[in-house]
Design an enzyme around this catalytic site. Structure first.
Site, PDB file in Angstrom:
ATOM      1  N   THR A  13       0.836  -1.213   0.000  1.00  0.00           N
ATOM      2  CA  THR A  13       0.000   0.000   0.000  1.00  0.00           C
ATOM      3  C   THR A  13       0.868   1.260   0.000  1.00  0.00           C
ATOM      4  OG1 THR A  13      -0.225  -0.002   2.413  1.00  0.00           O
ATOM      5  CG2 THR A  13      -1.946  -1.134   1.143  1.00  0.00           C
ATOM      6  N   MET A  91      11.058  -6.491   4.538  1.00  0.00           N
ATOM      7  CA  MET A  91      11.259  -7.246   5.772  1.00  0.00           C
ATOM      8  C   MET A  91      12.623  -7.934   5.892  1.00  0.00           C
ATOM      9  SD  MET A  91       8.458  -6.676   7.333  1.00  0.00           S
ATOM     10  CE  MET A  91       8.217  -7.921   8.577  1.00  0.00           C
ATOM     11  N   ASN A 108      13.342   4.681   4.828  1.00  0.00           N
ATOM     12  CA  ASN A 108      12.441   3.647   5.343  1.00  0.00           C
ATOM     13  C   ASN A 108      11.237   4.314   5.996  1.00  0.00           C
ATOM     14  OD1 ASN A 108      11.676   0.960   6.251  1.00  0.00           O
ATOM     15  ND2 ASN A 108      12.314   1.586   8.303  1.00  0.00           N
ATOM     16  N   HIS A 110       8.590   3.769   9.035  1.00  0.00           N
ATOM     17  CA  HIS A 110       8.375   2.972  10.252  1.00  0.00           C
ATOM     18  C   HIS A 110       7.067   3.430  10.909  1.00  0.00           C
ATOM     19  CE1 HIS A 110       9.373   0.473  13.663  1.00  0.00           C
ATOM     20  NE2 HIS A 110       8.923   1.461  14.419  1.00  0.00           N
ATOM     21  N   ASP A 151      16.470   1.224  12.784  1.00  0.00           N
ATOM     22  CA  ASP A 151      15.598   2.405  12.972  1.00  0.00           C
ATOM     23  C   ASP A 151      16.318   3.573  13.650  1.00  0.00           C
ATOM     24  OD1 ASP A 151      13.457   0.912  11.889  1.00  0.00           O
ATOM     25  OD2 ASP A 151      12.871   0.166  13.864  1.00  0.00           O
ATOM     26  N   ALA A 180      -0.949   8.739   8.203  1.00  0.00           N
ATOM     27  CA  ALA A 180       0.455   9.142   8.265  1.00  0.00           C
ATOM     28  C   ALA A 180       1.315   8.528   7.153  1.00  0.00           C
ATOM     29  CB  ALA A 180       1.033   8.796   9.639  1.00  0.00           C
TER      30      ALA A 180
END
Ligand code: GRF
Length: 207
Positions: A13, A91, A108, A110, A151, A180
């Site tokens: 998506t 992933m 990325n 998150h 991250d 978001a």
């Protein structure tokens, strides 16, 4: 024109949000040249094909070893002329050589407000489960550059989303995506494509 490769593993998506934003002009000066999936059954591949974008499947598990995986990924990225790599629900942990080669050119998405609910083990629904467990009233999403940590790279954009009474991890995940993720990932790409993002002292400055 910024040449993008998007890496996916699932429903895609976020990839769709990027495709739509390029089509509508919300993202300018950028095109997706290639979509690489870690799984051959990822629905994201169908979305790419429907948009006329070239696809490849490179599965870590099906490579002989880590250097074989590394070589296949770097070869594909180079052949596509990749200038920006977008991890959109990808992933597999990236090989260090790729992170070095594309320093500050990998982003990325998150699904939390980093540094909350991020790092090792925080992916997919788990992130939202932990947010609900802790009882936070605000969560959200973060687009960041990818560095060698998990991250930990420079933060480009964040957007907060309210947690509501009765939320389940699934409901919260959907709201975070809609309010978001699908907004800030295209936004970050547009900023990068138009030369508005610089990184200094591991922090992002937007002009
Ligand atoms: C998103 O929630 C993203 O934040 C996370 O994985 C999910 C990917 O969804 N890293 P999709 O494949 O883009 O639909």
């Amino acid at each position: 024109m910024l040449n993008i490769t998007v890496l996916v593993s699932g429903g895609g998506t976020n990839l769709q949000a990027i495709i739509d934003a390029i089509k509508s002009g919300t993202i300018s000066n950028a095109k997706i040249s290639l979509v690489i999936s870690s799984r051959k059954d990822a629905y994201a591949l169908k979305r790419a094909e429907d948009a006329g974008i070239g696809t490849m499947v490179i599965s870590r598990k099906e490579c002989a070893d880590s250097s074989d995986y590394e070589n296949k990924m770097l070869e594909a990225l180079k052949a596509a002329g990749t200038e920006l790599i977008v991890l959109a629900g990808f992933m597999t942990v990236l090989p260090e050589s790729m992170i070095n080669e594309y320093e500050n050119r990998i982003i990325n998405i998150h699904p939390s407000l980093i540094p909350s609910f991020c790092g090792k083990g925080y992916y997919g629904l788990k992130v939202h489960e932990e947010a609900l467990k802790r009882g936070v009233k605000l969560t959200g999403a973060t687009v960041h550059f990818v560095d060698k940590g998990c991250d930990t790279g420079p933060i480009i954009i964040q957007k907060a989303v309210e947690v509501e009474d009765g939320d389940t991890p699934e409901i919260l995940q959907k709201r975070v995506m809609e309010q978001a993720e699908w907004k800030i990932l295209p936004k970050a790409i547009d900023l990068i494509a138009n030369g508005k993002v610089t990184v200094r002292d591991e922090k992002v400055f937007i002009m």
